[in-house]
Design an enzyme around this catalytic site. Structure first.
Site, PDB file in Angstrom:
ATOM      1  N   HIS A   1       0.929  -1.351   0.029  1.00 31.84           N
ATOM      2  CA  HIS A   1       0.049   0.128   0.216  1.00 31.84           C
ATOM      3  C   HIS A   1       0.765   1.183  -0.027  1.00 31.84           C
ATOM      4  O   HIS A   1       0.628   2.360  -0.708  1.00 31.84           O
ATOM      5  CB  HIS A   1      -0.840   0.105   1.179  1.00 31.84           C
ATOM      6  CG  HIS A   1      -1.890  -1.129   1.377  1.00 31.84           C
ATOM      7  ND1 HIS A   1      -2.227  -1.711   2.358  1.00 31.84           N
ATOM      8  CD2 HIS A   1      -2.957  -1.439   0.363  1.00 31.84           C
ATOM      9  CE1 HIS A   1      -3.155  -2.746   1.925  1.00 31.84           C
ATOM     10  NE2 HIS A   1      -3.440  -2.511   0.918  1.00 31.84           N
TER      11      HIS A   1
ATOM     12  N   LYS B   1     -16.817  -5.730   5.592  1.00 36.73           N
ATOM     13  CA  LYS B   1     -15.576  -6.669   5.509  1.00 36.73           C
ATOM     14  C   LYS B   1     -15.210  -7.069   6.678  1.00 36.73           C
ATOM     15  O   LYS B   1     -14.260  -7.994   6.962  1.00 36.73           O
ATOM     16  CB  LYS B   1     -14.459  -5.719   4.648  1.00 36.73           C
ATOM     17  CG  LYS B   1     -14.596  -5.710   3.117  1.00 36.73           C
ATOM     18  CD  LYS B   1     -13.414  -5.088   2.582  1.00 36.73           C
ATOM     19  CE  LYS B   1     -13.279  -5.295   1.271  1.00 36.73           C
ATOM     20  NZ  LYS B   1     -12.158  -4.907   0.694  1.00 36.73           N
TER      21      LYS B   1
ATOM     22  N   SER C   1      -3.427  -7.471   2.828  1.00 41.80           N
ATOM     23  CA  SER C   1      -3.612  -7.478   4.317  1.00 41.80           C
ATOM     24  C   SER C   1      -4.183  -8.750   4.861  1.00 41.80           C
ATOM     25  O   SER C   1      -3.646  -8.946   6.137  1.00 41.80           O
ATOM     26  CB  SER C   1      -4.588  -6.239   4.634  1.00 41.80           C
ATOM     27  OG  SER C   1      -4.128  -5.112   4.080  1.00 41.80           O
TER      28      SER C   1
END
Length: 162
Positions: free
Chosen positions: A18, A42, A128
């Site tokens: 990121h 999520k 992630s």
């Protein structure tokens, strides 16, 4: 003309992949907003505030990058904040179909907003989810996240095991 872009995502947690894309976007666009989505569907591990704080720490050295949170449609945030480009990362071919659908939907909803795709270099395999999984199993994630994020992950998983 100043070109303002946004790099939206859940960033749960922010990885070095990121960060790489934020750095590269900051070299292309005059201003970049790293917009951290609330997105409770999520079921993120970290709270929105924690994710924003981590991102601010990881990106603090980038002068033309700001971090904020948002909820709702990405294009609504973009229009309300004078953003003209949405930056999305493509790690693998498998990302492309979903990202293309998303870009086309965003274009339908807001024709004046473009989507730019960036591909990571050395961090293409990092997600992630994988970082959380490795950290949960006691693995070393120092090659995948900034030191501040690594400390938070280690603390979080150590507390959950005690």
């Amino acid at each position: 003309m100043t070109v303002k872009a946004m790099y939206p995502g859940t960033f749960d947690p922010m990885t070095l992949g990121h960060r790489e894309l934020a750095i590269r976007a900051s070299k292309i666009f005059d201003k970049v907003v790293v917009a951290i989505a609330a997105n409770p569907e999520k079921n993120p591990m970290f709270s929105l505030e924690e994710r924003v704080d981590m991102a601010k720490s990881v990106l603090k050295d980038l002068n033309n990058v700001e971090v904020c949170d948002y909820s709702g449609l990405t294009v609504d945030f973009a229009m309300a904040n004078d953003v003209t480009v949405i930056v999305r990362g493509l790690r693998a071919v498998s990302d492309f179909e979903y990202e293309l659908q998303l870009a086309n939907m965003n274009r339908y909803l807001a024709k004046e907003i473009e989507t730019a795709f960036l591909t990571p270099t050395e961090y293409a395999f990092i997600t992630s989810s994988l970082v959380r999984e490795v950290a949960n199993m006691g693995g070393n994630v120092s090659s995948f996240v900034a030191p501040v994020v690594e400390r938070i992950l280690v603390d979080r998983f150590n507390k959950s095991k005690n």
